[in-house]
Design a protein around this motif. Structure first.
Motif, mmCIF file in Angstrom:
data_model
loop_
_atom_site.group_PDB
_atom_site.id
_atom_site.type_symbol
_atom_site.label_atom_id
_atom_site.label_comp_id
_atom_site.label_asym_id
_atom_site.label_seq_id
_atom_site.Cartn_x
_atom_site.Cartn_y
_atom_site.Cartn_z
ATOM 1 N N ARG A 91 6.878 6.444 2.768
ATOM 2 C CA ARG A 91 7.945 5.690 3.440
ATOM 3 C C ARG A 91 9.293 5.911 2.763
ATOM 4 N NH1 ARG A 91 3.713 2.088 4.292
ATOM 5 N NH2 ARG A 91 3.363 1.686 6.512
ATOM 6 N N GLU A 92 9.245 6.071 1.462
ATOM 7 C CA GLU A 92 10.499 6.314 0.734
ATOM 8 C C GLU A 92 11.067 7.686 1.048
ATOM 9 O OE1 GLU A 92 9.490 5.773 -3.321
ATOM 10 O OE2 GLU A 92 9.342 3.574 -3.206
ATOM 11 N N GLU B 249 5.094 5.725 -1.099
ATOM 12 C CA GLU B 249 5.919 6.885 -1.448
ATOM 13 C C GLU B 249 6.335 7.664 -0.202
ATOM 14 O OE1 GLU B 249 5.870 10.482 -4.772
ATOM 15 O OE2 GLU B 249 4.085 9.249 -4.458
#
Length: 725
Positions: free
Chosen positions: A560-561, A558
């Motif tokens: 990285r998103e 999450e």
């Protein structure tokens, strides 16, 4: 804390710059081996060995410098193939550390005592300089310390003549050979000087008047270069324990040689380090006349602290490395999911099998109650009936999803609303248990509702305030990392049987497994289900660890998103996972720069009850007439491996100037070759004296005729004197 004001800005060095120093240790180069072996065929060329308690130098008489220079240390090692124990010299051992490992020296103080180790050292020397056979068919010139005991010399000669079959041996004092190299033949026979030999573990003060060594006035101090280095090493490790992986033996040795010094005035130097220039703002220092008459320390001689930096080593991670790590994390997450799914399927199969067995048992009860009742008691325990089977069937069906979860809740708390007067004693106990279970269930339900509410708020926060949500994710990730590290540390402690954590765990297990009744009625372990407590403890631990790994992977996916810079932040996180200050670590050398070297002038620092070097020199010089004393004061020569200490000559000049009358000329000089001077002096003696040396050699024939008697020793211009008993 107040920052001290110094005359000059303290210097800073990188540890890589400190490590660069001239190492006096070396072995013959491979291209020189044929020349050395060729020397072995000429039996007239002598072998010169300068035995030192710190460094041993050896080589052929026709070499321009020693062919070999190694530390006088050996370590026993067993060959893995042949299982033969062999002695390795320090040069064959990587990163020698005198304070770690099984290293031994043939010396005790500066006297050879371990002749077995000396034989191992000699084997190595003869092999390295090119002696092919076990018999050494060459004359030998060796050194010994001042006032070497007769029994040491006798054991040494016994080893040379009987073990190596050496034809002849000449023995001289290392300091006298070094002095001969410095002055030459003519001056050596006429010079008046005071020789200060600072060795590895001892210091010698040797007066020389008109070319004659005054043996009765020679003094020894049982402190040397190694003692000063040992003080520095222990102080640095004690004060900078967090940097001890940087402070290996070789690094501290480089710091000692390059950055440590002898204080010109130790007390004033300590005052300067503590107070800076503020400690010298008084009338003695402001008035030049008063200052000169009181022989006060020149401020320019005072030195500032030194700082040595240890740069943080961070890996430079490129995009391909980041992608590779991301793939590894994703694979780990997939593996964890697969493992969890596999466990679920195994549980499902186990429940299906149990359900089939229970249903067949229910059918069997309808057909044959007597035999079915025996099976039920074996399965559920003594006194249990078909009701237990039906309850268990219902539970298994709920777990398999065949019935809704509320089905169990309806029949779970049947006794709560019934009055105690209508219940038996056993049912009253069950009622109390149901009340506790219902309260726990309601608490869990409230907790789930709160968690659901929090999740909804977090979802809203993710859209309305993404920055706060991102910070919250980073905090969660940090907490999980800390928790995982604590688990690993806990697991390591559990692996140690006698650790406090492991003992506490065993006490907990014993308490959980203990019966309420102690003594004869203690029947824990008689029933198989008693031992399920251990399975439960281990199972909870493993599942919790897996859940933490799963949560960490989910949070990182999450992050990285939401944060494109997450992988760049991971670079710092790998070195510093807890977000500590990233300033470069360093060590400060202030008092430690001078304290170790001060041990030579104040032996009490290392626990030796003797006077220091300057005091002993003063004591020796006061034994001579004024004219001779003046000559000795004006010609002091320092030699030995310890003379490489910075500031040594200045300190001695300052101390001796204050110890003698006004106007005395004090001149202290270092010899040109403090480390290799003794070996080079032996070579010079061999070349200049030629055939005259034959009168000074002890031959093998004389040894076998006289044995190890006092009459065997032959004095020479460079030897000790042997006084008959």
């Amino acid at each position: 804390m107040k920052t001290q004001k110094y005359l000059r800005e303290p210097q800073r060095f990188l540890i890589y710059d400190v490590r660069q120093y001239n190492n006096p240790l070396y072995e013959p180069a491979s291209d020189r081996k044929p020349t050395l072996i060729q020397n072995d065929y000429n039996t007239e060329i002598p072998i010169l060995i300068d035995y030192g308690s710190g460094i041993t130098k050896a080589g052929w008489g026709n070499s321009t410098k020693p062919d070999l220079s190694v530390q006088s240390l050996l370590s026993k090692s067993k060959d893995s193939k042949t299982s033969i124990t062999q002695a390795l010299t320090s040069s064959k051992i990587k990163d020698v550390d005198l304070f770690k490992g099984n290293y031994r020296s043939p010396y005790e103080r500066n006297i050879i005592q371990q002749f077995g180790l000396l034989e191992n050292l000699n084997d190595f020397i003869f092999n390295e300089i090119g002696v092919v056979e076990s018999k050494v068919d060459h004359p030998l010139i060796i050194t010994e310390p001042v006032a070497n005991p007769e029994y040491c010399r006798q054991n040494l000669l016994e080893q040379y003549f009987e073990c190596y079959e050496i034809p002849s041996v000449m023995i001289g004092v290392d300091t006298f050979f070094a002095t001969f190299y410095e002055f030459g033949q003519d001056r050596y026979q006429s010079e008046t000087c005071l020789i200060i030999s600072i060795g590895h573990t001892t210091c010698h003060i040797i007066p020389m008047v008109n070319g004659q060594i005054i043996f009765e006035e020679i003094k020894r101090i049982n402190v040397g270069y190694f003692n000063s280095f040992e003080v520095l090493y222990k102080q640095l490790i004690l004060k900078n324990n967090h940097q001890k992986h940087h402070l290996d033996y070789q690094t501290v040795q480089a710091i000692h040689l390059n950055n440590c010094s002898v204080a010109v005035n130790y007390d004033e130097q300590l005052k300067y380090l503590k107070l800076g220039t503020d400690g010298f703002q008084n009338k003695f220092y402001s008035n030049p006349i008063v200052r000169e008459n009181n022989i006060l320390t020149d401020l320019e001689c005072l030195q500032e602290p030194i700082y040595i930096d240890f740069p943080i080593q961070q890996k430079i991670i490129d995009e391909s490395e980041l992608l590779r790590k991301q793939e590894i994390r994703q694979k780990q997450a997939e593996r964890l999911k697969e493992a969890m799914q596999k466990k679920r399927e195994e549980k499902k199969r186990a429940h299906e099998k149990e359900l089939a067995e229970l249903e067949s048992l229910e059918i069997k009860f309808k057909e044959d109650q007597q035999s079915a009742k025996m099976v039920i008691e074996q399965y559920f325990g003594k006194g249990k009936g078909i009701e237990e089977v039906r309850k268990r069937i219902q539970k298994v069906k709920v777990k398999l999803g065949f019935l809704p979860k509320d089905t169990l809740e309806e029949d779970k708390y049947t006794l709560i609303n019934i009055a105690d007067s209508q219940l038996t004693a056993q049912q009253q106990k069950q009622k109390k248990l149901q009340i506790i279970q219902k309260q726990a269930a309601e608490t869990r339900a409230e907790k789930k509702a709160l968690e659901k509410q929090k999740k909804e708020e977090i979802i809203k926060m993710k859209t309305s305030n993404p920055e706060v949500y991102l910070n919250m994710l980073y905090e969660k990730r940090l907490k999980i990392i800390k928790k995982v590290d604590e688990k690993k540390k806990h697991q390591q402690e559990l692996s140690t049987r006698n650790s406090r954590v492991n003992q506490k765990r065993m006490q907990t297990i014993a308490q959980l497994g203990a019966s309420e009744k102690i003594g004869k009625d203690d029947n824990f372990g008689m029933n198989d289900e008693d031992w399920n407590i251990y399975i439960g403890i281990q199972k909870d631990y493993e599942s919790d660890e897996e859940n933490q790994e799963m949560k960490l992977n989910e949070i990182e996916i999450e992050l990285r998103e939401m944060d494109p810079n997450f992988d760049d932040k991971i670079k710092i996180g790998e070195v510093n996972p807890y977000g500590l200050s990233m300033q470069e670590p360093f060590i400060e050398l202030s008092v430690d720069r001078f304290r170790g070297n001060e041990a030579i002038f104040q032996p009490g620092i290392v626990g030796v009850d003797q006077s220091g070097l300057s005091d002993v020199i003063t004591f020796v010089l006061n034994k001579f007439p004024a004219e001779t004393q003046a000559k000795l004061l004006s010609n002091i020569r320092i030699t030995g491996g310890g003379s490489v200490m910075q500031g040594l000559a200045k300190r001695m000049e300052r101390d001796l100037t204050s110890n003698f009358k006004v106007g005395s000329v004090v001149q202290v000089n270092l010899m040109s070759e403090p480390i290799f001077g003794a070996w080079l002096g032996m070579q010079k003696v061999y070349k200049q004296y030629g055939n005259k040396l034959n009168d000074y050699f002890i031959s093998k024939q004389e040894y076998f005729e006289k044995g190890s008697s006092e009459g065997l020793f032959k004095s020479n211009p460079f030897s000790n004197v042997v006084i008959p008993y």
